[in-house]
Write a protein that holds these residues in place. Sequence first.
Motif, PDB file in Angstrom:
ATOM      1  N   ILE A   1      13.884  15.798  -6.966  1.00 55.33           N
ATOM      2  CA  ILE A   1      13.384  14.519  -6.456  1.00 55.33           C
ATOM      3  C   ILE A   1      11.865  14.515  -6.582  1.00 55.33           C
ATOM      4  CG2 ILE A   1      13.195  13.028  -4.425  1.00 55.33           C
ATOM      5  CD1 ILE A   1      15.894  14.114  -3.537  1.00 55.33           C
ATOM      6  N   GLY A   2      11.355  13.503  -7.247  1.00 63.54           N
ATOM      7  CA  GLY A   2       9.931  13.447  -7.560  1.00 63.54           C
ATOM      8  C   GLY A   2       9.062  13.003  -6.393  1.00 63.54           C
ATOM      9  N   SER A   3       7.764  12.962  -6.678  1.00 64.59           N
ATOM     10  CA  SER A   3       6.784  12.558  -5.662  1.00 64.59           C
ATOM     11  C   SER A   3       6.975  11.091  -5.287  1.00 64.59           C
ATOM     12  CB  SER A   3       5.376  12.770  -6.208  1.00 64.59           C
ATOM     13  OG  SER A   3       4.419  12.311  -5.295  1.00 64.59           O
ATOM     14  N   GLY A   4       6.937  10.813  -3.985  1.00 70.17           N
ATOM     15  CA  GLY A   4       7.095   9.443  -3.522  1.00 70.17           C
ATOM     16  C   GLY A   4       8.522   8.951  -3.579  1.00 70.17           C
ATOM     17  N   GLU A   5       9.474   9.855  -3.693  1.00 72.46           N
ATOM     18  CA  GLU A   5      10.883   9.474  -3.769  1.00 72.46           C
ATOM     19  C   GLU A   5      11.688  10.195  -2.690  1.00 72.46           C
ATOM     20  OE1 GLU A   5      11.249   8.621  -8.582  1.00 72.46           O
ATOM     21  OE2 GLU A   5      11.896  10.563  -7.772  1.00 72.46           O
ATOM     22  N   ALA A   6      12.905   9.724  -2.478  1.00 71.63           N
ATOM     23  CA  ALA A   6      13.840  10.368  -1.566  1.00 71.63           C
ATOM     24  C   ALA A   6      15.247  10.109  -2.085  1.00 71.63           C
ATOM     25  CB  ALA A   6      13.684   9.848  -0.149  1.00 71.63           C
ATOM     26  N   GLY A   7      16.159  11.002  -1.716  1.00 73.96           N
ATOM     27  CA  GLY A   7      17.520  10.889  -2.230  1.00 73.96           C
ATOM     28  C   GLY A   7      18.542  10.628  -1.147  1.00 73.96           C
ATOM     29  N   VAL A   8      19.502   9.776  -1.464  1.00 73.03           N
ATOM     30  CA  VAL A   8      20.626   9.493  -0.575  1.00 73.03           C
ATOM     31  C   VAL A   8      21.838  10.239  -1.123  1.00 73.03           C
ATOM     32  CG1 VAL A   8      22.170   7.724   0.330  1.00 73.03           C
ATOM     33  CG2 VAL A   8      19.727   7.245   0.083  1.00 73.03           C
TER      34      VAL A   8
ATOM     35  N   LYS B   1      27.144  13.001  -5.338  1.00 70.11           N
ATOM     36  CA  LYS B   1      26.103  12.278  -6.088  1.00 70.11           C
ATOM     37  C   LYS B   1      24.860  12.093  -5.217  1.00 70.11           C
ATOM     38  CE  LYS B   1      29.368   9.548  -8.861  1.00 70.11           C
ATOM     39  NZ  LYS B   1      29.810   8.164  -9.230  1.00 70.11           N
ATOM     40  N   VAL B   2      23.719  11.974  -5.876  1.00 70.97           N
ATOM     41  CA  VAL B   2      22.468  11.704  -5.182  1.00 70.97           C
ATOM     42  C   VAL B   2      21.836  10.457  -5.815  1.00 70.97           C
ATOM     43  CG1 VAL B   2      20.157  12.504  -4.618  1.00 70.97           C
ATOM     44  CG2 VAL B   2      22.090  14.105  -4.552  1.00 70.97           C
ATOM     45  N   TYR B   3      21.545   9.465  -4.981  1.00 74.74           N
ATOM     46  CA  TYR B   3      20.893   8.239  -5.442  1.00 74.74           C
ATOM     47  C   TYR B   3      19.421   8.301  -5.023  1.00 74.74           C
ATOM     48  CZ  TYR B   3      25.645   6.565  -6.141  1.00 74.74           C
ATOM     49  OH  TYR B   3      26.958   6.437  -6.564  1.00 74.74           O
ATOM     50  N   ILE B   4      18.557   8.190  -5.997  1.00 79.75           N
ATOM     51  CA  ILE B   4      17.122   8.381  -5.740  1.00 79.75           C
ATOM     52  C   ILE B   4      16.432   7.026  -5.591  1.00 79.75           C
ATOM     53  CG2 ILE B   4      14.960   9.303  -6.672  1.00 79.75           C
ATOM     54  CD1 ILE B   4      16.610  11.472  -8.055  1.00 79.75           C
ATOM     55  N   TYR B   5      15.621   6.908  -4.533  1.00 90.82           N
ATOM     56  CA  TYR B   5      14.868   5.692  -4.227  1.00 90.82           C
ATOM     57  C   TYR B   5      13.372   6.004  -4.179  1.00 90.82           C
ATOM     58  CZ  TYR B   5      19.022   3.019  -2.812  1.00 90.82           C
ATOM     59  OH  TYR B   5      20.217   2.342  -2.791  1.00 90.82           O
ATOM     60  N   GLU B   6      12.579   5.048  -4.608  1.00 91.38           N
ATOM     61  CA  GLU B   6      11.142   5.151  -4.395  1.00 91.38           C
ATOM     62  C   GLU B   6      10.838   4.715  -2.966  1.00 91.38           C
ATOM     63  OE1 GLU B   6       6.866   3.745  -6.361  1.00 91.38           O
ATOM     64  OE2 GLU B   6       8.770   3.024  -7.189  1.00 91.38           O
ATOM     65  N   VAL B   7      10.129   5.574  -2.232  1.00 94.46           N
ATOM     66  CA  VAL B   7       9.841   5.259  -0.827  1.00 94.46           C
ATOM     67  C   VAL B   7       8.360   4.972  -0.600  1.00 94.46           C
ATOM     68  CG1 VAL B   7      11.813   6.519   0.080  1.00 94.46           C
ATOM     69  CG2 VAL B   7       9.664   7.737  -0.313  1.00 94.46           C
ATOM     70  N   ARG B   8       7.573   4.969  -1.686  1.00 92.98           N
ATOM     71  CA  ARG B   8       6.175   4.562  -1.550  1.00 92.98           C
ATOM     72  C   ARG B   8       6.086   3.048  -1.407  1.00 92.98           C
ATOM     73  NH1 ARG B   8       4.222   8.170  -6.647  1.00 92.98           N
ATOM     74  NH2 ARG B   8       6.007   7.048  -7.471  1.00 92.98           N
ATOM     75  N   GLN B   9       4.891   2.598  -0.994  1.00 93.24           N
ATOM     76  CA  GLN B   9       4.663   1.151  -0.913  1.00 93.24           C
ATOM     77  C   GLN B   9       4.725   0.540  -2.311  1.00 93.24           C
ATOM     78  OE1 GLN B   9       1.684  -0.977   1.749  1.00 93.24           O
ATOM     79  NE2 GLN B   9       0.587  -1.058  -0.188  1.00 93.24           N
ATOM     80  N   GLN B  10       5.446  -0.561  -2.415  1.00 93.23           N
ATOM     81  CA  GLN B  10       5.593  -1.252  -3.685  1.00 93.23           C
ATOM     82  C   GLN B  10       5.120  -2.702  -3.511  1.00 93.23           C
ATOM     83  OE1 GLN B  10       9.714  -0.242  -5.321  1.00 93.23           O
ATOM     84  NE2 GLN B  10       9.750   0.786  -3.328  1.00 93.23           N
ATOM     85  N   GLU B  11       4.902  -3.381  -4.627  1.00 89.35           N
ATOM     86  CA  GLU B  11       4.384  -4.733  -4.575  1.00 89.35           C
ATOM     87  C   GLU B  11       5.294  -5.686  -5.336  1.00 89.35           C
ATOM     88  OE1 GLU B  11       0.100  -7.073  -4.920  1.00 89.35           O
ATOM     89  OE2 GLU B  11       0.395  -5.191  -6.017  1.00 89.35           O
TER      90      GLU B  11
END
Length: 271
Positions: free
Chosen positions: A29-36, A64-74
């Motif tokens: 899981i990369g920077s600024g991400e989290a997995g479900v 399975k792991v679903y990866i989401y970006e958890v940083r602020q987005q615009e």
Amino acid sequence: MNKLPKIAFPVIIAAVVLFIILVKSAVTIGSGEAGVLYKTFGGGVVTEEEPLGEGFHVVAPWNKVYIYEVRQQELFEKMKVLSSNGLEIQIDASAWYQPVYGDLGKLHQTLGENYLQRVIQPAIRSAARSVVGRYTPEQLYSSKRDAIQDEIFVETKKILEKQYVQLNEVLVRDVTLPSTIKEAIERKLKQEQESLEYEFRLVTAQKEAEKQRIEAQGKADANRILSASLTDKILQDKGIEATMKLSESSNSKVIVIGSGDSGLPIILGNQ
């Protein structure tokens, strides 16, 4: 050619299977991400535990792991909405958002990976229509842009708080009116400005005239009071007082007592 021992084939097969399992089990899981995590045989989406954080993880290969970006987005939005009098207004706005980290599992379970299209865009569009519909084009053009920005933020935030999404800011970048309405508003504002300038000049002139009138009245009153106070007796006393001061001077002179008008002395002489 030597044949491989029979025991070597099962070892190779086991190694290949193990490699495949490791590959399918490894999740980075990369920077600024989290997995479900989704457990195929364990109740589906994990919602009661923290999401998988950044870094390397090993999970069962059947999960399975679903990866989401958890940083602020615009999100950028161009919306056409109606003002209070029914005119079409275009609003250019952007929203800063991010998923609620601790509720990422619930977000995935209820909305899925395309939650932006499912809830954020409809929420901000609905709030914009509701807020702009309270104002006239003139208000939107002149003084109410900050107000509508704050109101859109508040209304959108109320909607998204129930959807496991955190709204950080709404920015109204531009408000575009129909050209005919914009020109009419600009003419009206110009006329109002000219009227204010005229009123200011008029008030200034009135104040200056009042000041001059007061000064003139003051001088007239002072002269009237002075004239009323200068009686013959006072003038005679002042003349005698001035004569006495002159007589004390070192300059040569001749003073004739009682020879002037009203009995005042006559001073003759030179320096």
